[in-house]
Design an enzyme around this catalytic site. Structure first.
Site, PDB file in Angstrom:
ATOM      1  N   ILE A 138     -59.812 -11.165  -6.621  1.00 20.64           N
ATOM      2  CA  ILE A 138     -60.839 -12.071  -6.112  1.00 20.64           C
ATOM      3  C   ILE A 138     -61.815 -11.201  -5.330  1.00 20.64           C
ATOM      4  O   ILE A 138     -61.412 -10.382  -4.504  1.00 20.64           O
ATOM      5  CB  ILE A 138     -60.232 -13.180  -5.224  1.00 20.64           C
ATOM      6  CG1 ILE A 138     -61.322 -14.142  -4.719  1.00 20.64           C
ATOM      7  CG2 ILE A 138     -59.421 -12.626  -4.073  1.00 20.64           C
ATOM      8  CD1 ILE A 138     -60.769 -15.353  -3.978  1.00 20.64           C
ATOM      9  N   SER A 139     -63.109 -11.333  -5.618  1.00 18.14           N
ATOM     10  CA  SER A 139     -64.103 -10.413  -5.070  1.00 18.14           C
ATOM     11  C   SER A 139     -64.202 -10.509  -3.554  1.00 18.14           C
ATOM     12  O   SER A 139     -63.927 -11.549  -2.946  1.00 18.14           O
ATOM     13  CB  SER A 139     -65.476 -10.688  -5.680  1.00 18.14           C
ATOM     14  OG  SER A 139     -65.494 -10.395  -7.053  1.00 18.14           O
ATOM     15  N   GLN A 140     -64.618  -9.413  -2.953  1.00 15.81           N
ATOM     16  CA  GLN A 140     -64.903  -9.370  -1.526  1.00 15.81           C
ATOM     17  C   GLN A 140     -65.977 -10.409  -1.197  1.00 15.81           C
ATOM     18  O   GLN A 140     -66.996 -10.511  -1.895  1.00 15.81           O
ATOM     19  CB  GLN A 140     -65.398  -7.976  -1.157  1.00 15.81           C
ATOM     20  CG  GLN A 140     -65.813  -7.803   0.286  1.00 15.81           C
ATOM     21  CD  GLN A 140     -66.481  -6.450   0.519  1.00 15.81           C
ATOM     22  OE1 GLN A 140     -66.625  -5.647  -0.409  1.00 15.81           O
ATOM     23  NE2 GLN A 140     -66.904  -6.212   1.740  1.00 15.81           N
TER      24      GLN A 140
END
Length: 227
Positions: A73-75
């Site tokens: 899950i992206s920053q």
């Protein structure tokens, strides 16, 4: 659009998650995110619902987290930055395509801001899990699709006002630029994985495309379809 704190059946409902989201938004402001629409969207989306329960305590850290199958899950800062770039167009996009649903978090943020969001995912368990999350959280304007092996994107649903790619392409994916509408824009990480990627903004004007290379980023590789 939803207000998760009004849904007590949602895992982690309560002031703790609301305070955690507020701290994350404050951190994003410190890092230079200025678009209030993006900050409001990030504040509304319950990121803890898009990670495994074992990761819940870290859900509002400004960092990427594993979601299985070699994906992340992206920053949050990257999510905010890419979303801000889509909103920087002269006209707000209505018809948006995301490549790489993953956990579904980025699509949920987009759904808070745009009328219709199409999102495609190649890994079947992630696709199915994301669909369940969208349904549980009430994101009825998200159209999740399982990606086909023989194509990249959703050409039959295009053209799109905006395309956001959440995986790194070694080269600019022309199969996606062709799915952009007139005056549309695409945000995509381009370059070799392991340190050579940069965030790229592509704009379409008639048959021509312009390209701006921005910050260095690090994304999992894009798996492109093959004819």
């Amino acid at each position: 659009m939803i207000e998760p704190d009004k849904h007590p059946h949602v895992r982690g409902f309560g002031m703790a998650s609301a305070r955690s989201r507020a701290r994350l938004v404050a951190r994003l402001e410190q890092l230079g995110v200025r678009d209030e629409r993006v900050l409001d969207a990030m504040n509304r989306v319950p990121r803890h619902m898009f990670v495994d329960e074992a990761m819940t305590s870290r859900a509002y850290d400004d960092t990427a987290l594993p979601i299985g199958y070699g994906q992340t899950i992206s920053q949050p800062y990257i999510v905010a930055q890419m979303t801000s770039l889509l909103l920087a167009a002269d006209e707000r996009p209505d018809h948006v395509l995301e490549i790489g649903t993953g956990s579904g978090y980025q699509a949920a943020v987009l759904a808070e801001l745009f009328d219709t969001v199409y999102t495609v995912e190649r890994i079947k368990p992630l696709y199915e899990q994301a669909r369940r999350r969208f349904a549980e959280l009430g994101y009825r304007n998200v159209r999740a699709r399982e990606a086909r092996d023989d194509m990249l994107g959703l050409p039959s649903y295009g053209p799109f006002d905006a395309i956001l790619v959440t995986a790194g392409a070694e080269n600019l994916p022309t199969a996606l630029t062709e799915q952009l509408a007139e005056n549309g824009r695409m945000i995509v990480p381009v370059g070799a994985s392991g340190g050579g990627q940069r965030l790229v903004v592509v704009r379409r004007q008639g048959p021509s495309f312009s390209r701006d290379d921005l910050d260095a980023v690090s994304f999992v590789p894009l798996i492109e379809g093959h004819d």
